[in-house]
Enzyme design. Structure first.
Site, PDB file in Angstrom:
ATOM      1  N   ASN A 176       8.749  57.014  13.245  1.00  0.00           N
ATOM      2  CA  ASN A 176       8.638  58.239  14.035  1.00  0.00           C
ATOM      3  C   ASN A 176       7.405  58.284  14.924  1.00  0.00           C
ATOM      4  O   ASN A 176       7.431  58.910  15.988  1.00  0.00           O
ATOM      5  CB  ASN A 176       8.617  59.452  13.084  1.00  0.00           C
ATOM      6  CG  ASN A 176       8.240  60.727  13.797  1.00  0.00           C
ATOM      7  OD1 ASN A 176       9.000  61.283  14.579  1.00  0.00           O
ATOM      8  ND2 ASN A 176       7.016  61.193  13.559  1.00  0.00           N
ATOM      9  N   TYR A 201       6.294  54.956  28.332  1.00  0.00           N
ATOM     10  CA  TYR A 201       6.984  55.746  27.315  1.00  0.00           C
ATOM     11  C   TYR A 201       8.496  55.534  27.399  1.00  0.00           C
ATOM     12  O   TYR A 201       9.153  55.237  26.396  1.00  0.00           O
ATOM     13  CB  TYR A 201       6.655  57.229  27.480  1.00  0.00           C
ATOM     14  CG  TYR A 201       7.372  58.107  26.476  1.00  0.00           C
ATOM     15  CD1 TYR A 201       6.876  58.256  25.181  1.00  0.00           C
ATOM     16  CD2 TYR A 201       8.567  58.749  26.801  1.00  0.00           C
ATOM     17  CE1 TYR A 201       7.549  59.031  24.237  1.00  0.00           C
ATOM     18  CE2 TYR A 201       9.232  59.535  25.872  1.00  0.00           C
ATOM     19  CZ  TYR A 201       8.730  59.672  24.598  1.00  0.00           C
ATOM     20  OH  TYR A 201       9.400  60.432  23.670  1.00  0.00           O
ATOM     21  N   LYS A 211      11.138  53.653  24.723  1.00  0.00           N
ATOM     22  CA  LYS A 211      12.308  54.270  24.105  1.00  0.00           C
ATOM     23  C   LYS A 211      13.597  53.498  24.429  1.00  0.00           C
ATOM     24  O   LYS A 211      14.526  53.489  23.621  1.00  0.00           O
ATOM     25  CB  LYS A 211      12.418  55.735  24.526  1.00  0.00           C
ATOM     26  CG  LYS A 211      11.261  56.585  23.998  1.00  0.00           C
ATOM     27  CD  LYS A 211      11.106  56.487  22.476  1.00  0.00           C
ATOM     28  CE  LYS A 211       9.978  57.338  21.939  1.00  0.00           C
ATOM     29  NZ  LYS A 211       9.850  57.252  20.464  1.00  0.00           N
TER      30      LYS A 211
END
Length: 294
Positions: free
Chosen positions: A130, A193, A197
């Site tokens: 996470n 970022y 992902k």
């Protein structure tokens, strides 16, 4: 302008052409249950936001939980808050770990195994990747920030998953790896970022294929704009999000509920999938405009 404010402004720009709508919010939390009884979960970045609420949901479902974070003070604060609603002292652990420092993973994992064994738990059988950080995209990105995002969000996930995959396989543990992705993985990438992902989405599929024959189930959750301190800071009271198809931010409790399902026996046949929980934002891009026609 702060990075958090830039992210909020970007989301407003992307979603600004969707008509505003009212909504009735009724979030159903899982009642205390035994879906994860006897299991031990390692949740990275568990001191706030999605990771914190996953830890709470896992504890409610009977699991022992180890949360990680970069600050001992924040870890202690999170554990205190988690213990408010129930006495989880015998099932709640914490350890300082920086996801970007992969060279320390082996030693930290041995520390985790020692800690849980003192309370009678013999193995870790759930990993939730996470932990993550944000960073500027083009044209304001810096090499230092780029490396921090990629090392934390992708490199750390890769090597911690490798460690846990080998550990589960060698010890014949039928466990779970759950990766937290993002709706950003559906959009073109001009930031570290978003690239990270996209990488998480691909890694989830690859790990699932490689580990499924050993009884290790790998999946992912991809939230959209979520009401966490990462996006909203300390102002979590107003979750309205003008332009979002559901009219609000997704709540971390909703993400946590799905996480329990995915790592429980109910999710055994879900393999290599990314469950998008975006409130519809995952299908909205900057070029959307005007009214929707149905």
């Amino acid at each position: 302008m702060s990075l958090r404010k830039k992210v909020k402004e970007m989301m407003k720009f992307i979603l600004s052409n969707i008509p505003a709508r009212k909504y009735d919010l009724h979030v159903v939390n899982l009642s205390p249950n035994e879906l994860l009884k006897g299991r031990v979960a390692l949740i990275t970045g568990g001191t706030s936001g999605i990771g914190f609420h996953m830890a709470k949901a896992f504890l409610r479902s009977g699991a022992a939980v180890v949360i990680t974070g970069r600050s001992e003070d924040r870890l202690q604060k999170a554990c205190s808050e988690l213990n408010v609603e129930g006495s989880y002292g015998e099932r709640l652990f914490s350890v300082v770990m920086d996801n970007a420092k992969v060279e320390l993973f082996d030693a930290i994992f041995q520390q985790i195994l020692h800690e849980i064994e003192t309370k009678g738990f013999k193995r870790v059988d759930i990993l939730v990747n996470n932990a993550g950080v944000l960073g500027d995209g083009m044209p304001h990105a810096t090499t230092t920030e780029f490396d921090k995002v990629i090392n934390t969000n992708l490199k750390g996930v890769f090597f911690l998953s490798q460690l846990m995959g080998k550990y589960m396989k060698e010890n014949q543990i039928a466990g779970n790896i759950l990766n937290v992705g993002s709706s950003s993985s559906l959009r073109p990438a001009i930031s570290a970022y978003t690239m990270s992902k996209w990488g998480i989405r691909s890694l989830t599929m690859g790990l699932a294929k490689a580990l499924a024959p050993y009884g290790i189930t790998v999946n992912g959750i991809a939230p959209g704009p979520t009401a966490t301190p990462m996006l909203l800071g300390d102002d979590l009271g107003d979750i309205a999000l003008k332009g979002s198809p559901i009219g609000r931010y997704v709540l971390p409790e909703e993400i946590a509920n799905m996480a329990v399902v995915l790592v429980s026996p109910m999710g055994q046949s879900i393999v290599g999938d990314m469950v998008f929980m975006t409130g519809g934002a995952g299908v909205v891009t900057y070029d959307d405009g005007g009214e929707y026609i149905f």
